[in-house]
Design a protein around this motif. Structure first.
Motif, PDB file in Angstrom:
ATOM      1  N   ALA A  19       0.837  -1.211   0.000  1.00  0.00           N
ATOM      2  CA  ALA A  19       0.000   0.000   0.000  1.00  0.00           C
ATOM      3  C   ALA A  19       0.867   1.254   0.000  1.00  0.00           C
ATOM      4  O   ALA A  19       0.557   2.249  -0.660  1.00  0.00           O
ATOM      5  CB  ALA A  19      -0.928  -0.008   1.206  1.00  0.00           C
ATOM      6  N   ARG A  55      -0.127   7.523  -4.535  1.00  0.00           N
ATOM      7  CA  ARG A  55      -1.429   8.132  -4.278  1.00  0.00           C
ATOM      8  C   ARG A  55      -1.833   8.979  -5.481  1.00  0.00           C
ATOM      9  O   ARG A  55      -1.000   9.521  -6.190  1.00  0.00           O
ATOM     10  CB  ARG A  55      -1.378   9.021  -3.035  1.00  0.00           C
ATOM     11  N   ALA A  73      -6.227   1.197  -0.541  1.00  0.00           N
ATOM     12  CA  ALA A  73      -5.179   1.483  -1.524  1.00  0.00           C
ATOM     13  C   ALA A  73      -5.312   0.581  -2.748  1.00  0.00           C
ATOM     14  O   ALA A  73      -5.157   1.036  -3.896  1.00  0.00           O
ATOM     15  CB  ALA A  73      -3.801   1.305  -0.890  1.00  0.00           C
TER      16      ALA A  73
END
Length: 229
Positions: A58, A63, A193
């Motif tokens: 993750a 992001r 995620a």
């Protein structure tokens, strides 16, 4: 973190972890699916892989880059852990991507302020708008932080955040509830995620565009799981 001293290859470990977090499967069902392919590995080993590598995967996933005109939808959902109520505070953007989530024992202004403080720190900029339900804690937290962000408080406008809780609810039933607050926080961080990566946004509507999205997602997953060996 590395795969050294693990008997199974890194590709198999990453695949088992992906199966567990991506689909509503128990460790025993993942064990059965691997056995069907002639791979004998115990569900307890898969559990240890998920604990050891899930958070690392993750963290490696990039992001989504925030934009100043983004809309943040904030909401909280009740989760009972060992008979004690907790609240998972979550923020999603206009595309349904989970920005972040924090498990807390309170549903008040202090908890809302902690969520907003963490979001602003992690995202590095302010959103164009905040959308919440009618919980007064959000408005109180925004005023205490002196945030000049447009805030819309209306239950009907916040379906995107409320809908984001549904996949987690499904997993919670499969897992027969979470065993500890720390375990819950670790699970949702990895779960969200991976969902962010593989679930296409609402703007992706055609079969071809979905396939392209999935191909790119798998390429990014391969890169994220290629930890030092």
């Amino acid at each position: 973190m590395s795969y050294k001293r693990h008997r199974f290859p890194s590709e198999l470990i990453a695949h088992a972890v992906w199966l567990y977090f991506r689909f509503p499967l128990s460790f025993r069902l993942v064990e059965e699916m691997l056995l069907k392919r002639g791979i004998v590995v115990s569900y307890e080993t898969i559990r240890r892989w998920s604990l050891k590598f899930g958070t690392a995967y993750a963290r490696s996933l990039r992001r989504k880059a925030a934009r100043p005109d983004d809309v943040w939808h904030l909401d909280e959902v009740r989760i009972v852990i060992r008979g004690k109520p907790h609240w998972l505070w979550r923020a999603v953007d206009q595309d349904g991507y989970v920005l972040d989530e924090i498990l807390q024992t309170r549903r008040n202004t202090k908890a809302a302020r902690r969520l907003l403080t963490w979001l602003l720190k992690q995202q590095g900029l302010r959103p164009g708008r905040l959308i919440t339900d009618k919980l007064k804690s959000y408005g109180a937290a925004r005023r205490k932080m002196r945030l000049s962000i447009r805030h819309l408080s209306h239950k009907g406008l916040n379906n995107r955040a409320e809908d984001s809780h549904l996949p987690l609810r499904k997993r919670e039933r499969t897992m027969q509830r979470f065993r500890s607050p720390g375990g819950c926080q670790r699970f949702v961080s990895v779960f969200s995620a991976i969902r962010n990566l593989f679930v296409p946004p609402a703007s992706v509507t055609t079969t071809l565009s979905r396939h392209i999205h999935q191909i790119r997602a798998f390429a990014q997953w391969s890169s994220a799981t290629a930890l030092s060996v």
